[in-house]
Design a protein around this motif. Sequence first.
Motif, PDB file in Angstrom:
ATOM      1  N   ALA A 409     -37.323  19.351  49.033  1.00 24.13           N
ATOM      2  CA  ALA A 409     -38.262  19.371  50.118  1.00 24.13           C
ATOM      3  C   ALA A 409     -39.349  18.471  49.898  1.00 24.13           C
ATOM      4  CB  ALA A 409     -38.124  20.934  50.693  1.00 24.13           C
ATOM      5  N   ALA A 412     -42.320  19.870  51.892  1.00 21.88           N
ATOM      6  CA  ALA A 412     -43.123  20.823  51.469  1.00 21.88           C
ATOM      7  C   ALA A 412     -43.811  20.881  50.221  1.00 21.88           C
ATOM      8  CB  ALA A 412     -41.884  22.111  51.309  1.00 21.88           C
ATOM      9  N   TYR A 429     -43.266  27.744  42.340  1.00 24.35           N
ATOM     10  CA  TYR A 429     -42.976  28.454  43.656  1.00 24.35           C
ATOM     11  C   TYR A 429     -42.392  27.445  44.484  1.00 24.35           C
ATOM     12  CZ  TYR A 429     -46.449  31.892  41.777  1.00 24.35           C
ATOM     13  OH  TYR A 429     -46.748  32.869  41.101  1.00 24.35           O
ATOM     14  N   VAL A 430     -42.548  26.178  44.394  1.00 23.84           N
ATOM     15  CA  VAL A 430     -41.741  25.486  45.649  1.00 23.84           C
ATOM     16  C   VAL A 430     -40.518  24.679  44.932  1.00 23.84           C
ATOM     17  CG1 VAL A 430     -42.365  23.569  47.099  1.00 23.84           C
ATOM     18  CG2 VAL A 430     -44.024  24.934  46.363  1.00 23.84           C
ATOM     19  N   PRO A 433     -37.611  26.823  43.185  1.00 25.23           N
ATOM     20  CA  PRO A 433     -36.652  27.783  44.223  1.00 25.23           C
ATOM     21  C   PRO A 433     -35.828  26.825  45.088  1.00 25.23           C
ATOM     22  CG  PRO A 433     -39.173  28.359  44.511  1.00 25.23           C
ATOM     23  CD  PRO A 433     -38.896  27.533  42.980  1.00 25.23           C
ATOM     24  N   LEU A 434     -36.511  25.658  45.530  1.00 19.27           N
ATOM     25  CA  LEU A 434     -35.803  24.690  46.521  1.00 19.27           C
ATOM     26  C   LEU A 434     -34.879  24.083  45.726  1.00 19.27           C
ATOM     27  CD1 LEU A 434     -38.883  23.960  48.756  1.00 19.27           C
ATOM     28  CD2 LEU A 434     -36.990  25.326  49.223  1.00 19.27           C
ATOM     29  N   PRO A 508     -32.496  29.738  48.825  1.00 18.12           N
ATOM     30  CA  PRO A 508     -33.346  30.573  49.519  1.00 18.12           C
ATOM     31  C   PRO A 508     -33.055  30.643  50.918  1.00 18.12           C
ATOM     32  CG  PRO A 508     -34.166  28.413  48.391  1.00 18.12           C
ATOM     33  CD  PRO A 508     -32.816  28.699  48.197  1.00 18.12           C
ATOM     34  N   ARG A 509     -33.384  31.637  51.657  1.00 21.57           N
ATOM     35  CA  ARG A 509     -33.187  31.868  53.036  1.00 21.57           C
ATOM     36  C   ARG A 509     -33.879  30.716  53.798  1.00 21.57           C
ATOM     37  NH1 ARG A 509     -35.024  35.898  57.215  1.00 21.57           N
ATOM     38  NH2 ARG A 509     -36.975  36.132  55.975  1.00 21.57           N
TER      39      ARG A 509
END
Lengths: 510, 326
Positions: A409, A412, A429-430, A433-434, A508-509
Amino acid sequence: MVILTFLSPIVPAEGQKVRPIIVASKPFGESFLLAEMFAQLLEARGFEVDRRLGLGATEIAFNALRTNAIDVYPEYTGTGLLAILGQQPSADPREVYREVSREFGRRYGARWLPPLGFQNTYAIAVRRTTARDLRLVTLSDLARNSRTLRAGLTPDFIGRADGLPGLQKAYGLRFQSTRALLPAVKYHALAAGEVDVIDGYSTDGFIARYDLVILEDDRAFFPPYEAAALVSPGLQREVPAATATLTELSGLLSESAMRRLNRRIEVDGVPVARVAAGQLLALGLTSRATAESRISATGASDRGVLSYLWGQRVTIFGLALRHLLLVSVSLIAAIAVALPLGLALERGRGAAESVIRGVGVLQTLPSIALLAFMIPLLGIGVIPAVVALFLYSLYPILRNTYTGVRDAAPAAVNAAWALGMTPRQVLRYVRLPLAAPVIMAGIRTAAVLNVGTATLAAFIGAGGLGDPIAAGLALSDTRMILSGALPAALLALMVDGVLGVCERAATPRR
Amino acid sequence: MGGCKECDLIRLAWWRYEEIPLRSNGCEPSHNPKSRCSFLQLAGTAERLNFGRGGEGFANSGGLRGKLPGTRQDTDLEERDSAAAALWAEHVSKRYGPVLALDTVSIGVWPAECVALIGESGSGKTTLLRCFNRLIVPDAGRVRVDGTDAAELDAIALRRRMGYVPQDGGLLPHWTVQRNVELVPWLLRMTNASELAERALTLVGLEPALFRGRAPGELSGGERQRVAVARALAAQPQVILLDEPFGALDAITRADLQIAFAAIRRELRITALLVTHDLNEAFLLADRIVVMRQGRVEQDASPGQLRDAPATDYVRRLLSRAPIVP
């Protein structure tokens, strides 16, 4: 002597608690049979035996023996002379035996026990019709017609000095084409007319089964290949009684007997353990009771695939567990290394591509070559297998971690930077997880590939579902191959399914 | 200007363009301020929420009419006091390999002013914007934020002080709306982070109760962009950087957001630097427009002066392609 022999089952080595004797073989029928006879003889004399049958090839088996990873395996003097020592062939069997005995003792501390009594030389075979049509009797006859003939030879034979290269030089052979074929398929290929010439062994059961003609070695190119037990330096030192027991077989096996026994295994499909037990009994080396308990343990030989699989279920389950252990230990280790490495490379992108490509090169190494390379360093068995599987797992995990984190992403990630996240926070945090689904996909790929590759671990004695596959290939026993291959395929599906669930959980959702 | 304070805000946003008829969305000069103003529902929310810096809000400032900071007439950059500038760039250059992205560019943004950087892609406008929060370090020249050399500031702390709105929102897709909006207060370890996030959501016209638990993927493009604006505003920054913030939205949603943003910005007296390639947007939102081309400033002027006296052919061509500007 009689008393000693009588006592030996109870007290094998003068009260000393004896370690298991590791008996190995190369992956073809006769080697399985001889090793099984060694093993049953040792067991009958009270030794504990650990079987590592079907090790890769000469290279793997001998390296394992030299480094005491195995204790004994059946080898042929000619192979020792040419393939291992790299010396010129000699036509005199006694001369060859003396030479390998001296040199193996001097160089490796390994010992050739007195020959078992028969020769099994390489044999160049053709279909009976080919021999008739082209009037082929000798290899010189073959050389005259070789430009019109297609050869299907085992990779081992193509590569060895005492194989194709030497044969070409000695006879001026030039085949129209040469294909590498595994022992399990070359007979079928010859019978089906796919190739015209194959290499075999003079004691092969298949020669009779397919009605083949062996061409006479009129220039005596092939050295004498006397079969004998090759014993490791460690066994001679630590369990001399076992070495002595093995010499009981010396001189007892004739060439005709071997051809008959091989035929029972390779053509009639009788289990190796049963044939070995019968022969030991016939030679008077074991008691009827021992042989019969052995025979009854092997079960019936003429059943369908499904009932065979059902009959083997306990064995298969054990092998599958061991297989799963190999796969999971290597996979966990690979994750522990490749994941942090992938993250580190993402931070220092300059080195990334070259490091990942370097790891990718490992992927291109043939598994057998990598396994063979492991033996001098790590011996045989579970450890080198796990290390090899670990190396094979690195690339997909590393590549996916790096790419996943790099490409996660971008919008993001850019916003996270611009709003004041620290590099560590961006990662934690980014990016991580992505990237998780991509990383999980890499782990999944590695795991499924690993289940497949782990079947090759049998060639270095690590066990698992590769055991019946290797043995089945060597003995041309489809049921046995399936009893390893089917569970391995099921295992791959299961592993993929379980990791698929993990992958969804990691996504992740959005 | 009628009696509706909310409508007045809109007029303020448009006040320089009398020739453009004010859209009538049912709000008349006689409009009762107690009922809903359908044209702009957001004005005054900041005050109601006690959001922003106390005493400087719209109501307490004695009104903005005639005293808008951005309405000062064009003056030469050099004549202004650079120390008072919120953002200040002086002879800034940046090179990417063979490309000179910024070629000795100087601009200033004064407190509570909105400056638009306009130009084609590759004109250097985004590069210049990123110099101010040190996402990019210039090769030459000086960048100052609130009078301090940006090179002397901690980059992380500097970024946390500034709001930032990228084109596509840049919301973290795996975080809820609430967590996204809380981001900067959370990074700053503010104890009232969730409260600030709720206020910011309300400010941009999103009902916190409806939106805070949703994932960015469940929102419309306009809602996502509102969340991005809320995130930029949550920690109550004095300066906000916007990189083509409304570029990817459909025309109606874009207009709604532009108006909402203009109102919020004026009400909170936030300094804004806005990168856009849309001249309409620049005219609508900015107090001053900086036209950039190939890493250089073509013209730096108020919207009125830009329209009336384009400095170069390029600016003239640019204006001729913007249909809303006569």
